[in-house]
Design a protein around this motif. Structure first.
Motif, PDB file in Angstrom:
ATOM      1  N   ARG A   2       0.840  -1.170   0.000  1.00 49.08           N
ATOM      2  CA  ARG A   2       0.000   0.000   0.000  1.00 49.08           C
ATOM      3  C   ARG A   2       0.882   1.228   0.000  1.00 49.08           C
ATOM      4  NH1 ARG A   2      -4.320  -1.782   4.617  1.00 49.08           N
ATOM      5  NH2 ARG A   2      -4.736  -3.823   3.779  1.00 49.08           N
ATOM      6  N   ILE A   3       0.569   2.181  -0.854  1.00 46.26           N
ATOM      7  CA  ILE A   3       1.381   3.372  -1.001  1.00 46.26           C
ATOM      8  C   ILE A   3       0.573   4.566  -0.554  1.00 46.26           C
ATOM      9  CG2 ILE A   3       2.702   4.803  -2.595  1.00 46.26           C
ATOM     10  CD1 ILE A   3       2.882   2.352  -4.418  1.00 46.26           C
ATOM     11  N   ALA A   4       1.096   5.380   0.347  1.00 48.37           N
ATOM     12  CA  ALA A   4       0.421   6.589   0.803  1.00 48.37           C
ATOM     13  C   ALA A   4       1.012   7.772   0.077  1.00 48.37           C
ATOM     14  CB  ALA A   4       0.591   6.752   2.315  1.00 48.37           C
ATOM     15  N   GLY A  14     -10.960  15.170  -1.574  1.00 44.88           N
ATOM     16  CA  GLY A  14     -11.681  14.485  -0.522  1.00 44.88           C
ATOM     17  C   GLY A  14     -11.497  12.989  -0.620  1.00 44.88           C
ATOM     18  N   THR A  15     -12.437  12.222  -0.043  1.00 44.82           N
ATOM     19  CA  THR A  15     -12.306  10.768  -0.023  1.00 44.82           C
ATOM     20  C   THR A  15     -13.337  10.093  -0.914  1.00 44.82           C
ATOM     21  OG1 THR A  15     -13.718  10.654   1.928  1.00 44.82           O
ATOM     22  CG2 THR A  15     -11.346  10.773   2.301  1.00 44.82           C
ATOM     23  N   SER A  16     -14.002  10.839  -1.780  1.00 45.10           N
ATOM     24  CA  SER A  16     -14.949  10.205  -2.696  1.00 45.10           C
ATOM     25  C   SER A  16     -14.238   9.822  -3.983  1.00 45.10           C
ATOM     26  CB  SER A  16     -16.119  11.151  -3.003  1.00 45.10           C
ATOM     27  OG  SER A  16     -15.657  12.291  -3.700  1.00 45.10           O
ATOM     28  N   ALA A  17     -14.869   8.972  -4.757  1.00 52.03           N
ATOM     29  CA  ALA A  17     -14.267   8.528  -6.008  1.00 52.03           C
ATOM     30  C   ALA A  17     -15.355   8.381  -7.047  1.00 52.03           C
ATOM     31  CB  ALA A  17     -13.548   7.200  -5.806  1.00 52.03           C
ATOM     32  N   PHE A  25      -9.337   0.480   1.630  1.00 50.67           N
ATOM     33  CA  PHE A  25      -8.626  -0.323   2.620  1.00 50.67           C
ATOM     34  C   PHE A  25      -8.752   0.307   4.005  1.00 50.67           C
ATOM     35  CE2 PHE A  25      -6.267  -1.232  -1.308  1.00 50.67           C
ATOM     36  CZ  PHE A  25      -6.150  -2.618  -1.256  1.00 50.67           C
ATOM     37  N   THR A  26      -8.618  -0.532   5.037  1.00 48.23           N
ATOM     38  CA  THR A  26      -8.386   0.013   6.366  1.00 48.23           C
ATOM     39  C   THR A  26      -7.011   0.684   6.375  1.00 48.23           C
ATOM     40  OG1 THR A  26      -7.564  -2.177   7.004  1.00 48.23           O
ATOM     41  CG2 THR A  26      -9.822  -1.618   7.659  1.00 48.23           C
ATOM     42  N   PRO A  27      -6.817   1.716   7.187  1.00 47.81           N
ATOM     43  CA  PRO A  27      -5.485   2.331   7.269  1.00 47.81           C
ATOM     44  C   PRO A  27      -4.444   1.330   7.759  1.00 47.81           C
ATOM     45  CG  PRO A  27      -7.154   3.720   8.295  1.00 47.81           C
ATOM     46  CD  PRO A  27      -7.806   2.395   8.035  1.00 47.81           C
ATOM     47  N   VAL A  28      -3.218   1.516   7.330  1.00 46.00           N
ATOM     48  CA  VAL A  28      -2.121   0.664   7.799  1.00 46.00           C
ATOM     49  C   VAL A  28      -2.007   0.783   9.316  1.00 46.00           C
ATOM     50  CG1 VAL A  28       0.363   0.272   7.709  1.00 46.00           C
ATOM     51  CG2 VAL A  28      -0.882   0.858   5.621  1.00 46.00           C
ATOM     52  N   GLY A  29      -1.927  -0.353  10.004  1.00 48.06           N
ATOM     53  CA  GLY A  29      -1.792  -0.356  11.456  1.00 48.06           C
ATOM     54  C   GLY A  29      -3.098  -0.201  12.204  1.00 48.06           C
ATOM     55  N   ALA A  30      -4.243  -0.313  11.517  1.00 50.68           N
ATOM     56  CA  ALA A  30      -5.546  -0.136  12.167  1.00 50.68           C
ATOM     57  C   ALA A  30      -5.755  -1.204  13.247  1.00 50.68           C
ATOM     58  CB  ALA A  30      -6.661  -0.205  11.131  1.00 50.68           C
ATOM     59  N   MET A  31      -6.432  -0.787  14.324  1.00 47.86           N
ATOM     60  CA  MET A  31      -6.679  -1.681  15.453  1.00 47.86           C
ATOM     61  C   MET A  31      -8.153  -1.613  15.842  1.00 47.86           C
ATOM     62  SD  MET A  31      -3.541  -2.815  16.319  1.00 47.86           S
ATOM     63  CE  MET A  31      -3.513  -3.240  18.074  1.00 47.86           C
ATOM     64  N   ASN A  32      -8.642  -2.690  16.433  1.00 49.60           N
ATOM     65  CA  ASN A  32      -9.956  -2.710  17.062  1.00 49.60           C
ATOM     66  C   ASN A  32      -9.882  -3.573  18.312  1.00 49.60           C
ATOM     67  OD1 ASN A  32     -12.902  -2.242  17.185  1.00 49.60           O
ATOM     68  ND2 ASN A  32     -13.021  -4.440  16.822  1.00 49.60           N
ATOM     69  N   MET A  33     -10.305  -3.008  19.426  1.00 54.73           N
ATOM     70  CA  MET A  33     -10.276  -3.730  20.708  1.00 54.73           C
ATOM     71  C   MET A  33      -8.885  -4.279  20.997  1.00 54.73           C
ATOM     72  SD  MET A  33     -13.943  -5.741  20.407  1.00 54.73           S
ATOM     73  CE  MET A  33     -13.764  -6.502  22.029  1.00 54.73           C
ATOM     74  N   GLY A  34      -7.854  -3.484  20.649  1.00 58.13           N
ATOM     75  CA  GLY A  34      -6.480  -3.865  20.931  1.00 58.13           C
ATOM     76  C   GLY A  34      -5.902  -4.890  19.995  1.00 58.13           C
ATOM     77  N   GLN A  35      -6.630  -5.258  18.937  1.00 57.83           N
ATOM     78  CA  GLN A  35      -6.159  -6.272  18.007  1.00 57.83           C
ATOM     79  C   GLN A  35      -6.034  -5.677  16.604  1.00 57.83           C
ATOM     80  OE1 GLN A  35      -5.192  -9.248  18.798  1.00 57.83           O
ATOM     81  NE2 GLN A  35      -6.047  -9.550  20.847  1.00 57.83           N
ATOM     82  N   SER A 205     -12.658   3.855   9.820  1.00 54.14           N
ATOM     83  CA  SER A 205     -12.862   4.536   8.540  1.00 54.14           C
ATOM     84  C   SER A 205     -11.806   4.107   7.540  1.00 54.14           C
ATOM     85  CB  SER A 205     -12.809   6.050   8.731  1.00 54.14           C
ATOM     86  OG  SER A 205     -13.876   6.489   9.545  1.00 54.14           O
ATOM     87  N   ALA A 206     -12.200   4.027   6.280  1.00 53.27           N
ATOM     88  CA  ALA A 206     -11.284   3.605   5.223  1.00 53.27           C
ATOM     89  C   ALA A 206     -10.257   4.683   4.927  1.00 53.27           C
ATOM     90  CB  ALA A 206     -12.065   3.274   3.957  1.00 53.27           C
ATOM     91  N   ALA A 207      -9.087   4.246   4.466  1.00 52.32           N
ATOM     92  CA  ALA A 207      -8.070   5.169   3.974  1.00 52.32           C
ATOM     93  C   ALA A 207      -8.474   5.640   2.589  1.00 52.32           C
ATOM     94  CB  ALA A 207      -6.714   4.471   3.933  1.00 52.32           C
ATOM     95  N   GLU A 208      -7.613   6.471   1.969  1.00 53.81           N
ATOM     96  CA  GLU A 208      -7.888   6.932   0.612  1.00 53.81           C
ATOM     97  C   GLU A 208      -8.094   5.730  -0.310  1.00 53.81           C
ATOM     98  OE1 GLU A 208      -8.213   9.911  -0.677  1.00 53.81           O
ATOM     99  OE2 GLU A 208      -7.755  11.112   1.078  1.00 53.81           O
TER     100      GLU A 208
END
Length: 233
Positions: A2-4, A14-17, A25-35, A205-208
């Motif tokens: 994934r390239i930022a 913005g974030t529309s397409a 995609f989920t952002p790199v390093g995304a977490m939920n409930m510590g996982q 929230s999704a990344a770009e």
């Protein structure tokens, strides 16, 4: 990979397409409930339809708890407020038993009698494809791993390992076709967010979207080309 890309021109978009197929995609390093969580949604718009390939990108060995499983996808469609429905869906079902052992629980098909038990709801142009409170809840969340693989979930805890109410799981990717009047191939998609686990509100929230990343790479190339022209002028 994934390239930022950080560009002022992209920020203005913005974030529309505006495209018939866009991957979020989920952002790199995304977490939920510590996982760790890692997911993608490839969304294709057409005449009255929205097709979604919703994938949990974790490997079987990365799965530890139900909080890493996909349970909903929300998004905004520009230009329509029509209610819609899940026309068809497909995926691989698995049961995860004691010790993380995996057995096949069959495949879904496009027949109306054999859908993944997720439902579509909307408030105006805001839509949610939701597996919680739906036909099979709290089962049929999307777990990481390669679809059809019987690789054991050896690191999974009791929220997955042998958990009867949470079985079966959709493994890897769930494929959905939605009927929504007013949608076209040019419909803008924005505000995409992934939900995880069986507790509503655990949202990332999704990344770009990937189309904007590719546009950014193209803009960088144009900037570099212009710079070289200035130097050689």
């Amino acid at each position: 990979m994934r390239i930022a890309v950080a560009l002022t021109a992209l920020a203005a978009l913005g974030t529309s397409a505006n495209a018939d197929t866009v991957t979020f995609f989920t952002p790199v390093g995304a977490m939920n409930m510590g996982q760790q969580v890692d997911a993608s949604a490839t969304i294709t718009t057409g005449a009255g339809t929205v097709t979604i390939d919703l994938s949990n990108l974790l490997t079987a060995t990365q799965v530890r708890s139900i909080g890493q499983n996909l349970s909903a996808l929300s998004f905004t469609l520009d230009g329509t407020t029509s209610s819609g429905s899940v026309a068809s869906s497909a995926g691989k079902f698995i049961d995860v038993g004691s010790g993380g052992a995996v057995t096949s629980a069959g495949s879904t098909s496009s027949s109306a009698s054999n859908l993944i038990g997720w439902l579509l709801a909307n408030s105006g142009g805001n839509y949610e494809l939701n597996g919680l409170g739906a036909l099979a809840s709290p089962a049929q969340t999307i777990i990481g791993g390669t679809a059809g693989s019987l690789t054991a979930y050896s690191s999974a805890n009791a929220s997955i390992d042998g958990n009867g109410p949470h079985n079966p799981f959709v493994q890897g990717t769930g494929y959905f076709v939605l009927d929504i009047a007013g949608v076209t191939a040019a419909t803008d998609i924005s505000n995409v967010a992934f939900s995880f686990g069986t507790t509503p509100g655990s949202t990332v929230s999704a990344a770009e979207p990937s189309s904007l990343v590719l546009l950014g790479i193209g803009l960088l190339g144009l900037v570099g080309l212009a710079g070289r022209k200035l130097i050689t002028a």
